[in-house]
Design a protein around this motif. Structure first.
Motif, mmCIF file in Angstrom:
data_model
loop_
_atom_site.group_PDB
_atom_site.id
_atom_site.type_symbol
_atom_site.label_atom_id
_atom_site.label_comp_id
_atom_site.label_asym_id
_atom_site.label_seq_id
_atom_site.Cartn_x
_atom_site.Cartn_y
_atom_site.Cartn_z
ATOM 1 N N CYS A 153 -4.670 1.727 6.700
ATOM 2 C CA CYS A 153 -4.216 3.106 6.523
ATOM 3 C C CYS A 153 -5.182 3.968 5.715
ATOM 4 O O CYS A 153 -4.912 5.148 5.507
ATOM 5 N N GLY A 179 -0.063 0.745 8.906
ATOM 6 C CA GLY A 179 0.365 0.370 7.575
ATOM 7 C C GLY A 179 -0.070 -1.049 7.251
ATOM 8 O O GLY A 179 -0.485 -1.810 8.144
ATOM 9 N N ARG A 259 7.867 6.947 5.096
ATOM 10 C CA ARG A 259 6.815 6.113 5.691
ATOM 11 C C ARG A 259 7.458 4.920 6.378
ATOM 12 O O ARG A 259 8.592 4.546 6.103
ATOM 13 N N SER A 263 4.547 -0.418 4.971
ATOM 14 C CA SER A 263 3.405 0.348 4.472
ATOM 15 C C SER A 263 3.456 0.424 2.955
ATOM 16 O O SER A 263 4.515 0.286 2.340
ATOM 17 N N ARG A 266 5.751 3.256 1.822
ATOM 18 C CA ARG A 266 7.183 2.935 1.844
ATOM 19 C C ARG A 266 7.546 2.089 0.629
ATOM 20 O O ARG A 266 8.618 2.280 0.024
ATOM 21 N N HIS A 293 -0.995 8.397 5.628
ATOM 22 C CA HIS A 293 -1.126 9.300 4.478
ATOM 23 C C HIS A 293 -1.374 10.730 4.953
ATOM 24 O O HIS A 293 -0.794 11.685 4.437
ATOM 25 N N VAL A 296 1.745 12.432 6.356
ATOM 26 C CA VAL A 296 2.625 12.908 5.291
ATOM 27 C C VAL A 296 2.112 14.232 4.733
ATOM 28 O O VAL A 296 2.876 15.196 4.560
#
Length: 380
Positions: A153, A179, A259, A263, A266, A293, A296
């Motif tokens: 990731c 992830g 997430r 990951s 998370r 990332h 998000v």
């Protein structure tokens, strides 16, 4: 052995396949019943091997003869195993890499797929993930054997890949966004060469190693640091919601960009919610799992969420603010037998080099001073 020809009569991909298999010319010669001088002449294009020799070489290298030799201008067709989501289109664009004895074809989909040039096209649209399909090549087959596929990731992997090709033009890094647990799963299934992880064991507090040992019990692997980074909460510029810690994630006026399970993001999110005395189902947006990332950060920038777990570099990329919460180590998990694979060796050399480290750190929130450090070697 064969006949003497002009170099342009036949294109030989023998050298790339030999190097990908980790064999010297002498090793290959011994296994195929040839002399080292014969292998050298075939690789240089001075001789075309006869049928028997070509079949011996293909058998030793675990491939077909047409993967070793081709007529100039003739696009080879290879059988490859499809991995990942296969779109229902007439021609599927794929990137190719040889992972062990398998030729893996990964469809180019989504936004990331728009940024990559295809190595070839799957010509059997009915094929699905996990099945083999014929691929019409658009690249020199030697590129396939000089590719290292890394699942993880860390968005800096794209930058590391650019530095790899800059310093070693014949090598290529293909980054598969995933992830940490998904990346380790892809490595366990033999779909990628390396996996990236930033997971902390909840029982011991140790980073990565216990999780890797649990997820890859039958693989002998090396755990090598790529960087350290700050992970925390990504928020809009100026932090208009006044978000500071896990307690704010429980507020009804705050929407969180979640997430996917497994990951590192998370894991952080779950810890923050539990520490604040809340439950995941009470957090708005928790079940909407963003895949990275950067995804998000994009959600926060677009106003779809007020905050979400991520790294500082992702926040900077979208001109957002960042609340650092914990220092983490991002490691590469490498099967020990691949430590001598030339593209992997080159990748580790480049990642530990001054130029690459300086550029990664300029992204924000990274400390690459330990890049290339062996953390652990785990037995099977």
């Amino acid at each position: 052995m064969g006949r003497r020809v002009a170099v342009e009569d036949v294109e030989s991909y023998l050298r790339g396949r030999r190097l990908a298999a980790g064999l010297s010319q002498a090793d290959l010669a011994a296994r195929a019943g040839l002399t080292r001088q014969a292998v050298n002449a075939i690789e240089a294009g001075h001789y075309v091997p006869n049928t028997v020799v070509a079949l011996r070489l293909a058998a030793v290298l675990g491939c077909r003869v047409e993967e070793l030799f081709a007529l100039p201008g003739e696009a080879p067709r290879l059988e490859a195993e499809l991995v990942g989501e296969v779109p229902a289109t007439d021609r599927v664009r794929v990137q190719l890499a040889r992972v062990g004895s398998r030729l893996i074809a990964r469809p180019l989909t989504g936004v990331d797929g728009l940024r990559a040039v295809a190595d070839g096209f799957v010509t059997a649209p009915a094929a699905s993930s996990g099945r083999t399909a014929p691929v019409a090549l658009e690249v020199d087959p030697r590129l396939i054997d000089s590719t290292v596929v890394v699942a993880g990731c860390d968005p800096a992997l794209a930058l590391v890949g650019a530095h790899l090709t800059r310093h070693y033009p014949s090598f290529r890094l293909v980054w598969v966004q995933a992830g940490s647990l998904a990346a380790l799963g892809a490595l366990r299934r033999g779909e990628v060469h390396l996996a990236g992880s930033h997971l902390r064991d909840p029982l011991t507090g140790e980073e990565n190693v216990p999780i890797v040992r649990r997820e890859l019990p039958e693989r002998r692997v090396a755990v090598v640091t790529l960087s350290r980074w700050q992970q925390g909460l990504i928020v809009a510029r100026g932090n208009p919601r006044g978000i500071a810690d896990g307690a704010d994630l429980l507020r009804p006026d705050v929407t969180v960009a979640g997430r996917e399970p497994g990951s590192g993001g998370r894991t952080l999110l779950d810890r923050l919610i539990a520490t604040a005395g809340g439950m995941p189902e009470g957090v708005r947006g928790y079940t909407h799992a963003y895949p990275s990332h950067l995804a998000v950060a994009e959600a926060v920038a677009a106003g779809l969420a007020d905050t979400g777990p991520g790294i500082e570099a992702a926040a900077r990329a979208y001109d957002l603010d960042f609340i650092p919460l914990q220092d983490e180590r991002f490691d590469l998990v490498i099967p020990v037998e691949l430590l001598g694979f030339p593209p992997v060796e080159a990748l580790l050399t480049v990642a530990a080099g001054r130029a690459c480290r300086a550029e990664v750190e300029a992204l924000g929130g990274y400390d690459s001073s330990a890049a290339g450090t062996l953390v652990a070697e785990l037995p099977a």
